[in-house]
Enzyme design. Structure first.
Site, PDB file in Angstrom:
ATOM      1  N   LYS A  42      55.753  71.828 -16.003  1.00 56.39           N
ATOM      2  CA  LYS A  42      54.467  71.269 -16.355  1.00 56.39           C
ATOM      3  C   LYS A  42      54.135  70.069 -15.482  1.00 56.39           C
ATOM      4  O   LYS A  42      52.997  69.613 -15.438  1.00 56.39           O
ATOM      5  CB  LYS A  42      54.514  70.794 -17.825  1.00 56.39           C
ATOM      6  N   GLU A  98      54.208  70.606  -6.020  1.00 58.66           N
ATOM      7  CA  GLU A  98      55.318  70.076  -6.819  1.00 58.66           C
ATOM      8  C   GLU A  98      55.066  68.614  -7.154  1.00 58.66           C
ATOM      9  O   GLU A  98      54.489  67.879  -6.350  1.00 58.66           O
ATOM     10  CB  GLU A  98      56.617  70.161  -6.001  1.00 58.66           C
ATOM     11  N   ASP A  99      55.537  68.196  -8.314  1.00 58.73           N
ATOM     12  CA  ASP A  99      55.435  66.791  -8.693  1.00 58.73           C
ATOM     13  C   ASP A  99      56.429  65.928  -7.923  1.00 58.73           C
ATOM     14  O   ASP A  99      56.083  64.888  -7.391  1.00 58.73           O
ATOM     15  CB  ASP A  99      55.636  66.624 -10.215  1.00 58.73           C
ATOM     16  N   ASP A 102      63.785  66.165  -5.735  1.00 54.16           N
ATOM     17  CA  ASP A 102      64.963  65.334  -5.921  1.00 54.16           C
ATOM     18  C   ASP A 102      66.092  65.957  -5.104  1.00 54.16           C
ATOM     19  O   ASP A 102      66.197  65.714  -3.904  1.00 54.16           O
ATOM     20  CB  ASP A 102      65.231  65.304  -7.445  1.00 54.16           C
ATOM     21  N   PHE A 151      64.697  57.256 -11.889  1.00 47.28           N
ATOM     22  CA  PHE A 151      64.030  58.271 -12.697  1.00 47.28           C
ATOM     23  C   PHE A 151      62.635  57.766 -13.038  1.00 47.28           C
ATOM     24  O   PHE A 151      62.474  56.690 -13.605  1.00 47.28           O
ATOM     25  CB  PHE A 151      64.822  58.579 -13.970  1.00 47.28           C
TER      26      PHE A 151
END
Ligand code: 5GP
Length: 174
Positions: A42, A98-99, A102, A151
């Site tokens: 999401k 993509e957000d 990583d 994060f």
């Protein structure tokens, strides 16, 4: 876990989104069919939606969903497809949105998955990049921001399904 300092303001995000949309519109100006904006649920929904509003060439939307994180802040390294493409991407120009990247494991898994459908082209647009955490190299065509190894939440990104609606990107603090 608490919401920590603002890392990227909402204004800075919107400015960068407009720039990226300008680059994308220029690069795809000769595309024969609408480009397929493939956003990864999401987390990338806010980014893909805002981006699409500034892209000046025709676009279609499609969505895939994967699980890799569970509800914590560390990648499990195990990627699973939860929702597949609904459009036929064969012979089409696909732009995966993509957000955040990583380790790169999720993106490389999805790239291989989409490649199997033989799109005419497949490129990657990502809002946030944590370069120092990379395990698998991924070819980024459009990048919003490089960020340090922390994060982060906000602008689509969650912690335990919270904070997705924030306009800025924040660090999450213990
Ligand atoms: P990767 O497979 O590249 O390690 O991780 C990709 C996915 O992990 C992202 O699509 C996102 O769902 C999640 N992720 C990685 N880093 C962060 C982060 O800092 N914040 C949040 N909320 N999710 C992250």
């Amino acid at each position: 876990m608490n919401l920590g300092r603002e890392l990227i303001s909402g204004d800075a995000i919107q400015r960068r989104v407009r720039e990226l949309a300008g680059d994308i519109s220029r690069d795809y100006r000769n595309a024969e069919r609408p480009i397929i904006l493939l956003s990864v649920l999401k987390g990338s929904v806010c980014f893909a939606t805002d981006l699409s509003r500034h892209i000046t060439v025709p676009v279609n939307f499609d969505y895939v969903a994967v699980s890799s994180y569970g509800s914590g802040t560390e990648s499990s390294g195990h990627v699973q497809l939860l929702k597949d493409l609904t459009m036929d991407v064969t012979g089409r120009d696909v732009l995966m949105v993509e957000d955040i990247i990583d380790t790169g494991l999720t993106t490389s898994f999805l790239f291989e998955h989409v490649q199997r459908h033989r799109p005419a082209s497949l490129k990657l647009c990502v809002l946030l990049n944590k370069e120092e955490r990379r395990i698998t190299p991924v070819p980024i065509s459009y990048k919003g921001f490089d960020i340090p190894n922390a994060f982060v939440v906000g602008y689509g990104l969650d912690y335990d399904e919270l904070y997705r609606n924030l306009t800025a990107v924040h660090v999450l603090e213990p």
